[in-house]
Design a protein around this motif. Sequence first.
Motif, PDB file in Angstrom:
ATOM      1  N   ALA A  44       0.713  -1.249   0.029  1.00  0.00           N
ATOM      2  CA  ALA A  44       0.091  -0.015   0.144  1.00  0.00           C
ATOM      3  C   ALA A  44       0.836   1.468  -0.020  1.00  0.00           C
ATOM      4  O   ALA A  44       0.651   2.222  -0.770  1.00  0.00           O
ATOM      5  N   LEU A  45       2.059   1.492   0.788  1.00  0.00           N
ATOM      6  CA  LEU A  45       2.943   2.476   1.044  1.00  0.00           C
ATOM      7  C   LEU A  45       3.433   2.532  -0.538  1.00  0.00           C
ATOM      8  O   LEU A  45       3.841   3.677  -1.041  1.00  0.00           O
ATOM      9  N   ALA A  46       3.735   1.353  -1.418  1.00  0.00           N
ATOM     10  CA  ALA A  46       4.390   1.578  -2.449  1.00  0.00           C
ATOM     11  C   ALA A  46       3.580   1.971  -3.456  1.00  0.00           C
ATOM     12  O   ALA A  46       4.098   2.745  -4.448  1.00  0.00           O
ATOM     13  N   ASP A  47       2.284   1.853  -3.573  1.00  0.00           N
ATOM     14  CA  ASP A  47       1.243   2.137  -4.269  1.00  0.00           C
ATOM     15  C   ASP A  47       0.899   3.441  -4.278  1.00  0.00           C
ATOM     16  O   ASP A  47       0.899   4.415  -5.308  1.00  0.00           O
ATOM     17  N   LYS A  48       1.335   4.075  -2.863  1.00  0.00           N
ATOM     18  CA  LYS A  48       0.994   5.773  -2.708  1.00  0.00           C
ATOM     19  C   LYS A  48       2.073   6.388  -3.471  1.00  0.00           C
ATOM     20  O   LYS A  48       1.810   7.491  -4.140  1.00  0.00           O
ATOM     21  N   GLN A  49       3.373   5.870  -3.533  1.00  0.00           N
ATOM     22  CA  GLN A  49       4.400   6.517  -4.121  1.00  0.00           C
ATOM     23  C   GLN A  49       4.281   6.589  -5.494  1.00  0.00           C
ATOM     24  O   GLN A  49       4.788   7.246  -6.045  1.00  0.00           O
ATOM     25  N   THR A  50       3.456   5.656  -6.051  1.00  0.00           N
ATOM     26  CA  THR A  50       3.546   5.685  -7.757  1.00  0.00           C
ATOM     27  C   THR A  50       2.335   6.207  -8.160  1.00  0.00           C
ATOM     28  O   THR A  50       1.991   6.377  -9.340  1.00  0.00           O
ATOM     29  N   GLU A  51       1.325   6.812  -7.145  1.00  0.00           N
ATOM     30  CA  GLU A  51       0.373   7.537  -7.552  1.00  0.00           C
ATOM     31  C   GLU A  51       0.768   8.921  -8.187  1.00  0.00           C
ATOM     32  O   GLU A  51       1.600   9.538  -7.701  1.00  0.00           O
ATOM     33  N   PRO A  52       0.107   9.289  -9.037  1.00  0.00           N
ATOM     34  CA  PRO A  52       0.502  10.753  -9.827  1.00  0.00           C
ATOM     35  C   PRO A  52      -0.220  11.880  -8.848  1.00  0.00           C
ATOM     36  O   PRO A  52      -1.018  11.508  -8.132  1.00  0.00           O
ATOM     37  N   ALA A  53       0.781  13.049  -8.667  1.00  0.00           N
ATOM     38  CA  ALA A  53       0.594  13.890  -7.802  1.00  0.00           C
ATOM     39  C   ALA A  53      -0.574  14.920  -8.246  1.00  0.00           C
ATOM     40  O   ALA A  53      -1.177  14.998  -9.393  1.00  0.00           O
TER      41      ALA A  53
END
Length: 76
Positions: free
Chosen positions: A67-76
Motif C-alpha cells: 500500500a505504501l509503494a502504491d501511494k508513491q506511484t500515484e500521480p501528484a
Amino acid sequence: MPLVTIDVIKDVFTPAQMEELIERVTEAMIEVEGEAMRQVTWVRIMEVEQGDWGIGGKMLRASDVHALADKQTEPA
C-alpha cells in the motif's frame, strides 16, 4: 569475506526483485572493496514472517508495504 544481510518482510519482494537487490548490493560493495573481493562477497536476504515486524509501535505486513509503494506511484 564481507557478508551483507538484508532483512525484508516475506512476500514483499518478488524473486526477480531480490535477485536485483543481491546484484546491486554486490556492485556497491565491490565499488568500495575492489573487484578482487567479488568472489567472496556474500549477500543474503532474510525473509521475516508477516506480523513479526513492526515500525512505530505497529505491526507491519506485506500488504502494508505494498500500500505504501502504491501511494508513491500515484500521480501528484
